[in-house]
Design a protein around this motif. Sequence first.
Motif, PDB file in Angstrom:
ATOM      1  N   THR A  34      20.615  15.813   6.868  1.00 20.09           N
ATOM      2  CA  THR A  34      21.596  15.067   6.005  1.00 20.09           C
ATOM      3  C   THR A  34      22.167  13.853   7.054  1.00 20.09           C
ATOM      4  N   GLU A  35      22.463  13.978   8.153  1.00 21.82           N
ATOM      5  CA  GLU A  35      22.641  12.840   9.067  1.00 21.82           C
ATOM      6  C   GLU A  35      21.620  11.703   8.846  1.00 21.82           C
ATOM      7  N   TRP A  36      20.359  12.027   8.886  1.00 18.58           N
ATOM      8  CA  TRP A  36      19.252  10.933   9.052  1.00 18.58           C
ATOM      9  C   TRP A  36      19.519  10.288   7.358  1.00 18.58           C
ATOM     10  N   THR A  37      19.612  11.155   6.462  1.00 12.96           N
ATOM     11  CA  THR A  37      19.921  10.512   4.883  1.00 12.96           C
ATOM     12  C   THR A  37      21.017   9.622   5.022  1.00 12.96           C
ATOM     13  N   ASN A  38      21.876   9.871   5.471  1.00 10.23           N
ATOM     14  CA  ASN A  38      23.253   9.235   5.481  1.00 10.23           C
ATOM     15  C   ASN A  38      22.944   7.769   6.285  1.00 10.23           C
ATOM     16  N   TYR A  39      22.339   7.779   7.417  1.00 11.73           N
ATOM     17  CA  TYR A  39      22.321   6.871   8.233  1.00 11.73           C
ATOM     18  C   TYR A  39      20.958   5.809   7.524  1.00 11.73           C
ATOM     19  N   TYR A  40      19.985   6.415   6.900  1.00  9.19           N
ATOM     20  CA  TYR A  40      18.981   5.703   6.250  1.00  9.19           C
ATOM     21  C   TYR A  40      19.723   4.912   4.939  1.00  9.19           C
ATOM     22  N   ASN A  41      20.481   5.649   3.945  1.00  8.86           N
ATOM     23  CA  ASN A  41      21.190   5.053   3.036  1.00  8.86           C
ATOM     24  C   ASN A  41      21.940   4.010   3.155  1.00  8.86           C
ATOM     25  N   ALA A  42      22.742   4.033   4.573  1.00  9.89           N
ATOM     26  CA  ALA A  42      23.578   3.013   4.773  1.00  9.89           C
ATOM     27  C   ALA A  42      23.048   1.770   5.617  1.00  9.89           C
ATOM     28  N   ASN A  43      21.741   1.815   6.047  1.00 12.02           N
ATOM     29  CA  ASN A  43      21.017   0.728   6.398  1.00 12.02           C
ATOM     30  C   ASN A  43      19.883   0.424   6.026  1.00 12.02           C
TER      31      ASN A  43
ATOM     32  N   TYR B 226       0.774  -1.053   0.056  1.00 12.19           N
ATOM     33  CA  TYR B 226       0.045  -0.028  -0.020  1.00 12.19           C
ATOM     34  C   TYR B 226       0.819   1.299   0.122  1.00 12.19           C
ATOM     35  N   ARG B 227       1.962   1.187   0.743  1.00 14.76           N
ATOM     36  CA  ARG B 227       2.988   2.173   0.818  1.00 14.76           C
ATOM     37  C   ARG B 227       3.222   2.623  -0.727  1.00 14.76           C
ATOM     38  N   VAL B 228       3.799   1.399  -1.467  1.00 19.06           N
ATOM     39  CA  VAL B 228       4.386   1.529  -2.687  1.00 19.06           C
ATOM     40  C   VAL B 228       3.164   2.162  -3.737  1.00 19.06           C
ATOM     41  N   GLU B 229       2.088   1.763  -3.476  1.00 19.90           N
ATOM     42  CA  GLU B 229       0.938   2.061  -4.329  1.00 19.90           C
ATOM     43  C   GLU B 229       0.822   3.792  -4.191  1.00 19.90           C
ATOM     44  N   ASN B 230       1.162   4.250  -3.018  1.00 16.96           N
ATOM     45  CA  ASN B 230       0.959   5.588  -2.751  1.00 16.96           C
ATOM     46  C   ASN B 230       2.181   6.541  -3.070  1.00 16.96           C
ATOM     47  N   GLY B 231       3.203   5.779  -3.845  1.00 21.00           N
ATOM     48  CA  GLY B 231       4.435   6.620  -4.304  1.00 21.00           C
ATOM     49  C   GLY B 231       5.496   6.596  -3.601  1.00 21.00           C
ATOM     50  N   TYR B 232       5.570   5.874  -2.548  1.00 22.57           N
ATOM     51  CA  TYR B 232       6.747   5.900  -1.492  1.00 22.57           C
ATOM     52  C   TYR B 232       7.475   4.358  -1.618  1.00 22.57           C
ATOM     53  N   GLU B 233       8.805   4.393  -1.273  1.00 22.19           N
ATOM     54  CA  GLU B 233       9.531   3.431  -1.114  1.00 22.19           C
ATOM     55  C   GLU B 233       9.077   2.647   0.206  1.00 22.19           C
ATOM     56  N   LYS B 234       9.135   1.137  -0.131  1.00 18.77           N
ATOM     57  CA  LYS B 234       8.933   0.263   1.212  1.00 18.77           C
ATOM     58  C   LYS B 234       9.594   0.684   2.229  1.00 18.77           C
ATOM     59  N   TYR B 235       9.081   0.290   3.514  1.00 18.12           N
ATOM     60  CA  TYR B 235       9.522   0.795   4.732  1.00 18.12           C
ATOM     61  C   TYR B 235      10.985   0.036   4.877  1.00 18.12           C
ATOM     62  N   LYS B 236      11.971   0.813   5.349  1.00 13.91           N
ATOM     63  CA  LYS B 236      13.154  -0.243   5.745  1.00 13.91           C
ATOM     64  C   LYS B 236      12.809  -0.715   7.346  1.00 13.91           C
ATOM     65  N   SER B 237      13.344  -1.871   7.628  1.00 11.27           N
ATOM     66  CA  SER B 237      13.323  -2.407   9.077  1.00 11.27           C
ATOM     67  C   SER B 237      14.647  -1.739   9.775  1.00 11.27           C
TER      68      SER B 237
END
Length: 409
Positions: free
Chosen positions: A400-409, A260-271
């Motif tokens: 920026t710190e959140w983006t880097n953490y999200y991309n790395a995980n 449903y998240r993808v249907e609404n134009g977002y990436e899937k949630y990361k764990s």
Amino acid sequence: MAQDTRKLIIMKFIVIFIYQKHSRKGKIKMGKQKRLVRVMITALFSVGTLGALNSAQTAQATKTSHSVSLKHNAYVYNKSGIRNSKKSLKKGRRFVTYGLKTIKGKKYYILSKGRLIKASNVLGKKPNSKNKYVLAIKLLNSAPVFNSKGHSLGITFKKGLVTVAKGKAKIKGQEYYALKNNRFIKANEAKVIDDKPTSISNVPTQSTQNNVNSSQNESKRDKPTQKEIDYLLKEKGYVYFSDKELAQIKDYLWEKIQNYRVENGYEKYKSNPELDTFIKKVSSSSNNMFLYSEDINNQEVAKYLPTLASKGMNAVQAVDHYKYYGNYIGAPANFNLYDRNTEHVATEIFNSLKNDPFYESKIVGLFDKKAFASLGLNYNWDGTYSTVGLVFIEVAGTGTEWTNYYNAN
């Protein structure tokens, strides 16, 4: 009292004698005479008043007082809760107290001479705090939060919050629900969804939250006996799922939320391990779902997720409903409880979330792009109700710190 009366009579004679003696000899000028009269009158009244106060305090001590010992050095406060920086009472001293007073949500013992000390500094009897919640309520609207005097605390609980109340209280002629932590909301902002929440009176306090998962009684409370399982499976309208079945429902439901998240134009949630650990703890028992519900439903979860918070987490969508799926007054939807197929149950729960604007905004993570999320389910049987509780939390950030953490995980 008779002794005080005798003292008062004697004092009167002494004062009159002194005044007459000095007046006759002309030893007191007019200004000094007036001051002497004031002093004598004060003395007379102080004797009478002191006797009355001593009697009143003795009567009060007999009826409502008890003694306490200090386990720490204790600062002294006035009736407004303002600390007297020059005075502190030493550890180990014992005092007679004359009841409790709550100031800005904190409890104080009342000592003599109008002094107050914090209740947390004493041994002996504890404050009479009746943590027996008799109602489960759901907010119909966003509701401002007040203290026991009807003053706003600057907090607003959001529509849809499910929490527990000790009952109703009247403040300045208006009815309020009395919640935990000396908080109150207006009664017309909520509806009762359960007037017999049998486990609510056993909600653990913050001081016991670290031990809640280790309690054997806690782990058994949500589980029916085999005899009860046979009954629940036989009778229609009751809910029962084994741990394996509940895990299947959770997996199906999680897949539907992700799609449903993808249907609404977002990436899937990361764990995220920290978030998953917290969700697992919350959903491990109904009592834990009670314990954390207020913070989760009001998006105040940063204190439980220190790593994510340190990385710039600034958005939360969350819901904690201790008995989301089941047959009871106030259920979020009319579920087909006769169908025990785990995929069908997950579909029904998902549809109820998607079709409710409040819950729908939670599961889709509205506007939050770089987001982690986690889901937990809990089966609860208390001997009367059989339900499935649901907890879902989504967190996101933009820096920026959140983006880097999200991309790395």
